[in-house]
Structures are given as structure tokens and as C-alpha cells.
Design a protein around this motif. Sequence first.
Motif, short mmCIF file in Angstrom:
data_model
loop_
_atom_site.label_atom_id
_atom_site.label_comp_id
_atom_site.label_asym_id
_atom_site.label_seq_id
_atom_site.Cartn_x
_atom_site.Cartn_y
_atom_site.Cartn_z
N LEU A 1 0.85 -1.19 0.00
CA LEU A 1 0.00 0.00 0.00
C LEU A 1 0.89 1.25 0.00
N ILE A 2 0.60 2.15 -0.90
CA ILE A 2 1.38 3.38 -1.03
C ILE A 2 0.49 4.58 -0.76
N ARG A 3 1.04 5.53 -0.04
CA ARG A 3 0.39 6.83 0.12
C ARG A 3 1.26 7.82 -0.65
N LEU A 4 0.73 8.33 -1.73
CA LEU A 4 1.48 9.18 -2.64
C LEU A 4 1.16 10.65 -2.38
N TYR A 5 2.20 11.40 -2.08
CA TYR A 5 2.06 12.85 -1.90
C TYR A 5 2.43 13.50 -3.23
N VAL A 6 1.55 14.30 -3.77
CA VAL A 6 1.74 14.89 -5.09
C VAL A 6 1.65 16.40 -5.03
N GLY A 7 2.04 17.04 -6.14
CA GLY A 7 1.78 18.45 -6.28
C GLY A 7 2.99 19.35 -6.42
N ALA A 8 4.18 18.87 -6.07
CA ALA A 8 5.35 19.74 -6.20
C ALA A 8 5.81 19.81 -7.65
N SER A 9 5.66 18.69 -8.37
CA SER A 9 6.03 18.65 -9.79
C SER A 9 5.05 17.74 -10.52
N HIS A 10 4.16 18.36 -11.27
CA HIS A 10 3.19 17.59 -12.06
C HIS A 10 3.91 16.60 -12.98
N GLU A 11 4.98 17.04 -13.61
CA GLU A 11 5.75 16.19 -14.52
C GLU A 11 6.30 14.96 -13.79
N ALA A 12 6.84 15.15 -12.59
CA ALA A 12 7.37 14.02 -11.82
C ALA A 12 6.25 13.09 -11.36
N ASP A 13 5.10 13.66 -10.96
CA ASP A 13 3.97 12.83 -10.52
C ASP A 13 3.50 11.92 -11.66
N VAL A 14 3.35 12.48 -12.84
CA VAL A 14 2.91 11.70 -13.99
C VAL A 14 3.96 10.65 -14.36
N ALA A 15 5.22 11.04 -14.36
CA ALA A 15 6.30 10.09 -14.69
C ALA A 15 6.33 8.93 -13.69
N PHE A 16 6.15 9.23 -12.41
CA PHE A 16 6.14 8.17 -11.39
C PHE A 16 5.02 7.18 -11.67
N LEU A 17 3.84 7.69 -11.97
CA LEU A 17 2.70 6.81 -12.24
C LEU A 17 2.90 6.01 -13.53
N PRO B 1 6.81 -2.57 -13.63
CA PRO B 1 7.41 -3.34 -12.55
C PRO B 1 6.42 -3.89 -11.53
N TYR B 2 5.30 -3.25 -11.32
CA TYR B 2 4.40 -3.66 -10.24
C TYR B 2 3.21 -4.46 -10.72
N ASP B 3 2.76 -4.22 -11.93
CA ASP B 3 1.68 -5.00 -12.55
C ASP B 3 0.53 -5.31 -11.59
N GLY B 4 0.05 -4.26 -10.92
CA GLY B 4 -1.10 -4.44 -10.03
C GLY B 4 -0.78 -4.94 -8.64
N ARG B 5 0.51 -5.16 -8.33
CA ARG B 5 0.87 -5.65 -6.99
C ARG B 5 0.91 -4.54 -5.95
N VAL B 6 0.89 -3.30 -6.38
CA VAL B 6 0.93 -2.16 -5.48
C VAL B 6 -0.39 -1.40 -5.57
N THR B 7 -0.91 -1.01 -4.43
CA THR B 7 -2.12 -0.21 -4.38
C THR B 7 -1.79 1.18 -3.87
N ILE B 8 -2.18 2.19 -4.63
CA ILE B 8 -2.06 3.56 -4.15
C ILE B 8 -3.32 3.84 -3.35
N LYS B 9 -3.18 3.77 -2.05
CA LYS B 9 -4.32 3.89 -1.15
C LYS B 9 -4.85 5.32 -1.12
N SER B 10 -3.93 6.29 -1.20
CA SER B 10 -4.37 7.68 -1.21
C SER B 10 -3.27 8.53 -1.81
N TRP B 11 -3.68 9.67 -2.34
CA TRP B 11 -2.70 10.68 -2.72
C TRP B 11 -3.12 11.97 -2.06
N ASP B 12 -2.12 12.66 -1.59
CA ASP B 12 -2.37 13.86 -0.79
C ASP B 12 -1.59 15.03 -1.35
#
Length: 90
Positions: free
Chosen positions: A33-49, A55-66
Motif C-alpha cells: 500500500l502506497i500513500r502518494l504525496y503529489v503536487g510539487a512537480s506535475h511532470e514528476a507525478d505523472v512520470a512516477f505513475l 514493474p508492479y503489474d497491479g501488486r501495489v495499491t495507491i491507497k491515497s494521494w495527498d
Amino acid sequence: MKVCYPIFRMRSLKEVDPNLQRVEAMLDRGFDLIRLYVGASHEADVAFLKESTNPYDGRVTIKSWDSPIFRTDDMWSFNWKNCGSGATAV
């Protein structure tokens, strides 16, 4: 009890790969489970996603982004599904 592992705001694209490696290491330790904090760099947020697709193929859940930076209407208008992430967003 499951615990969300935090990925803090990325301010540049240079922070994407180290955070992807961090997620992989935490996944190996049982944190899916990942809690993703976003907003400092839109470009980095999109690239991360986008980079999390293969690599994760559905094995990771983004529980929330803040983000205290995004206004509510910005968050709802941002189309996270078009990022192509392999992580699941709940």
C-alpha cells in the motif's frame, strides 16, 4: 494490520527513479500500500505513475494521494487513469 508506505512529493524528475526503487524495496518487504504525496512537480507525478506500470503489474495499491498544493478542483480534473499506471488506485 496493513500500513501505507509514504512516497513524498517529488520536486523533479530526478526523484522518480529513486522512489520507484524504494517502492520495489518496500514491496519486497511486504508493503503493498502506497500513500502518494503529489503536487510539487506535475511532470514528476505523472512520470512516477507511468513508470510504475511494468514493474508492479497491479501488486501495489495507491491507497491515497495527498496534496495541500492542489486545489480540490485540480485534483478531480487531473485524469490519473490516463497516466497508464500499473498500480491500483483506491
